[in-house]
Design a protein around this motif. Sequence first.
Motif, short mmCIF file in Angstrom:
data_model
loop_
_atom_site.label_atom_id
_atom_site.label_comp_id
_atom_site.label_asym_id
_atom_site.label_seq_id
_atom_site.Cartn_x
_atom_site.Cartn_y
_atom_site.Cartn_z
N LEU A 2 1.31 -1.16 0.23
CA LEU A 2 -0.50 -0.42 -0.26
C LEU A 2 0.78 1.35 -0.30
CD1 LEU A 2 -2.81 0.78 0.26
CD2 LEU A 2 -3.02 0.22 2.82
N LYS A 3 0.39 2.31 -0.76
CA LYS A 3 1.57 3.13 -1.10
C LYS A 3 0.27 4.68 -1.48
CE LYS A 3 5.70 1.69 -2.98
NZ LYS A 3 6.81 1.84 -4.54
N LEU A 23 -1.04 9.11 -11.47
CA LEU A 23 -0.84 7.06 -11.39
C LEU A 23 -1.22 6.67 -12.21
CD1 LEU A 23 -2.09 7.27 -7.61
CD2 LEU A 23 0.41 7.19 -8.23
N GLY A 24 -2.09 7.09 -13.46
CA GLY A 24 -3.04 6.05 -13.83
C GLY A 24 -3.66 4.90 -13.45
N LEU A 25 -4.08 5.33 -12.88
CA LEU A 25 -5.38 4.45 -11.90
C LEU A 25 -6.58 4.79 -12.85
CD1 LEU A 25 -3.39 3.74 -8.65
CD2 LEU A 25 -3.03 2.50 -10.96
N ASP A 28 -11.58 3.39 -8.53
CA ASP A 28 -12.44 2.46 -7.89
C ASP A 28 -10.68 1.87 -7.40
OD1 ASP A 28 -14.74 2.57 -8.34
OD2 ASP A 28 -15.06 0.84 -10.33
N ASP A 29 -9.89 2.01 -8.16
CA ASP A 29 -8.66 1.23 -7.97
C ASP A 29 -7.54 2.73 -6.64
OD1 ASP A 29 -8.68 0.10 -9.73
OD2 ASP A 29 -7.61 0.86 -11.08
N TYR A 56 -2.97 3.78 -2.87
CA TYR A 56 -2.97 2.36 -4.12
C TYR A 56 -2.23 1.72 -3.74
CZ TYR A 56 1.27 4.16 -5.59
OH TYR A 56 2.15 5.18 -5.69
N GLU A 57 -2.80 0.27 -3.97
CA GLU A 57 -1.79 -1.03 -4.11
C GLU A 57 -1.18 -0.87 -4.85
OE1 GLU A 57 -1.89 -3.86 -2.01
OE2 GLU A 57 -3.08 -2.92 -0.90
#
Length: 276
Positions: A2-3, A23-25, A28-29, A56-57
Amino acid sequence: MLKSIEVKAKTTEDAISKALSQLGLERDDISVEIVERGKSGFLGIGAVDAVVRVSYEAPDEPEPVSVEEAVEEKAAEPAPVPEKEPESAPAPRQEAPVQEKAPAAKDKKQPDGTQAERTEEFLRGLLERMDVNAEISITPREGGGLNVNLTGQGIGAVIGRRGETLDAIQHLTNYAVNRGSERRGHINVDAENYRAKREESLVRLAEKMAAKAVKYRRNMALEPMNSYERHVIHTALQDFEGVTTSSVGVEPNRRVVVTYVRPEEKEEKTEYQEWC
């Protein structure tokens, strides 16, 4: 693993969007924690940006290995044992490969199967998706095209209100089967001979309304109908003495009006139509 990162922007939503871009996420991420809500201030004075912490993971990274550990692991690996070369054997006799004939290219303009086969295939798939188990009977039409009659239990779902679902199925079938085909033919789709029965009832209705128009000497308006049903009414009353028919209104509320006409008026109107 987790960061998290902290992002600052004018509003909370802008800060979240900025973090997603970095982050390019997807939304929901991540999970969002509002560190400080933004304030617009008065006329821009005292404005404070919003701050969010986005967690985020991240994929686990391998632990770094020192040079000494890498050398020791390399030295501990057993040396590979050379394999014995097999004794030379006489090379097998090679036969010439048999060349297979390539299948003939199909003409893209001509779909596979006949028109009847494509019609049955399309309708069977459509009925399965409608959860209707029906028998499909296909016969050629006079002058070209096909007549299709569907029979079975629960056929009312195929007909619909006043045949509206049946008309839609017929339209889709004609589009799917004739698309990409050089030779087009009209496909008439019926269910339990509904169209013939409906046409008979429309003729009886037309004659009944025409008789009322003559008896009471006033116009009679029928219920809204589609273009095919209106055509049946007009055809049934074209030679009926004492009335004329016309269509009024706008789809889907367009209907037939049976108008009473006195004999002398009808003669004048007929003479006028011959000159037009």
